[in-house]
Design a protein around this motif. Structure first.
Motif, PDB file in Angstrom:
ATOM      1  N   PHE A  38       0.960  -1.103   0.023  1.00  0.00           N
ATOM      2  CA  PHE A  38       0.065  -0.033   0.042  1.00  0.00           C
ATOM      3  C   PHE A  38       0.802   1.343  -0.020  1.00  0.00           C
ATOM      4  O   PHE A  38       1.619   1.349   0.860  1.00  0.00           O
ATOM      5  N   SER A  39       0.939   1.917  -1.195  1.00  0.00           N
ATOM      6  CA  SER A  39       1.809   3.115  -1.100  1.00  0.00           C
ATOM      7  C   SER A  39       1.558   3.955  -0.133  1.00  0.00           C
ATOM      8  O   SER A  39       2.624   4.865   0.299  1.00  0.00           O
ATOM      9  N   PRO A  40       0.424   4.416   0.523  1.00  0.00           N
ATOM     10  CA  PRO A  40       0.440   5.533   1.540  1.00  0.00           C
ATOM     11  C   PRO A  40       1.314   5.018   2.798  1.00  0.00           C
ATOM     12  O   PRO A  40       1.600   5.771   3.397  1.00  0.00           O
ATOM     13  N   VAL A  41       1.224   3.687   3.087  1.00  0.00           N
ATOM     14  CA  VAL A  41       1.990   3.297   4.113  1.00  0.00           C
ATOM     15  C   VAL A  41       3.687   3.414   3.828  1.00  0.00           C
ATOM     16  O   VAL A  41       4.307   3.803   4.656  1.00  0.00           O
ATOM     17  N   PHE A  79      -5.909  -3.453  -6.056  1.00  0.00           N
ATOM     18  CA  PHE A  79      -6.072  -2.412  -6.853  1.00  0.00           C
ATOM     19  C   PHE A  79      -5.041  -1.618  -6.938  1.00  0.00           C
ATOM     20  O   PHE A  79      -3.888  -1.530  -6.667  1.00  0.00           O
ATOM     21  N   ARG A  80      -5.132  -0.557  -8.038  1.00  0.00           N
ATOM     22  CA  ARG A  80      -4.097   0.336  -8.715  1.00  0.00           C
ATOM     23  C   ARG A  80      -4.774   1.215  -9.743  1.00  0.00           C
ATOM     24  O   ARG A  80      -5.973   1.220  -9.762  1.00  0.00           O
ATOM     25  N   THR A  81      -3.942   2.239 -10.155  1.00  0.00           N
ATOM     26  CA  THR A  81      -4.594   3.122 -11.273  1.00  0.00           C
ATOM     27  C   THR A  81      -4.641   2.074 -12.397  1.00  0.00           C
ATOM     28  O   THR A  81      -4.166   1.291 -12.607  1.00  0.00           O
ATOM     29  N   ILE A  89     -13.130  -3.799 -11.420  1.00  0.00           N
ATOM     30  CA  ILE A  89     -14.382  -2.772 -11.087  1.00  0.00           C
ATOM     31  C   ILE A  89     -13.644  -1.408 -10.837  1.00  0.00           C
ATOM     32  O   ILE A  89     -12.725  -1.315 -10.081  1.00  0.00           O
ATOM     33  N   ILE A  90     -14.023  -0.486 -11.802  1.00  0.00           N
ATOM     34  CA  ILE A  90     -13.204   0.876 -11.647  1.00  0.00           C
ATOM     35  C   ILE A  90     -14.229   1.843 -10.479  1.00  0.00           C
ATOM     36  O   ILE A  90     -15.347   1.727 -10.543  1.00  0.00           O
ATOM     37  N   PHE A  96     -10.294  -2.207  -9.151  1.00  0.00           N
ATOM     38  CA  PHE A  96     -10.034  -3.376  -8.372  1.00  0.00           C
ATOM     39  C   PHE A  96     -10.147  -4.391  -8.792  1.00  0.00           C
ATOM     40  O   PHE A  96     -10.990  -4.840  -9.581  1.00  0.00           O
ATOM     41  N   TYR A  97      -9.483  -5.652  -8.561  1.00  0.00           N
ATOM     42  CA  TYR A  97      -9.227  -6.774  -9.401  1.00  0.00           C
ATOM     43  C   TYR A  97      -8.755  -7.851  -8.609  1.00  0.00           C
ATOM     44  O   TYR A  97      -8.326  -7.677  -7.427  1.00  0.00           O
TER      45      TYR A  97
END
Length: 97
Positions: A38-41, A79-81, A89-90, A96-97
């Motif tokens: 998780f990039s924010p972490v 999930f990612r961009t 699922i956008i 999200f996948y």
């Protein structure tokens, strides 16, 4: 963070899906703090938000719902961009996948 309420539930659902999946740590903390997930972490933004108390009531409500089993992304684990041609699922700026 800057996610819509639906996005907050979706991220929480991914975390809970990972807790339930044997390929990932079996605790919420273990999943959230797993390296490179998780990039924010990884960037320290998550720790800063916790330290500053900047989580909103909507953040806590979405987390409570995800922990109670509410999911808007089914069994998605990631999930990612979005990338062109990627299936999933956008919600907001994420897939999200």
């Amino acid at each position: 963070g800057n996610q819509s309420y639906e996005g907050k539930i979706a991220v929480g659902s991914v975390v809970m899906n990972r807790v339930d999946d044997s390929r990932f740590p079996n605790t919420i903390s273990g999943v959230i703090y797993q390296p490179y997930q998780f990039s924010p972490v990884g960037s320290g933004r998550f720790a800063m938000a916790l330290a500053e108390g900047s989580a909103t009531a909507a953040c806590y409500q979405a987390a409570d719902q995800a922990m109670a089993g509410v999911s808007n992304v089914g069994s998605c684990l990631y999930f990612r961009t979005p990338l062109e041609g990627m299936d999933g699922i956008i919600i907001g700026g994420h897939i999200f996948y």
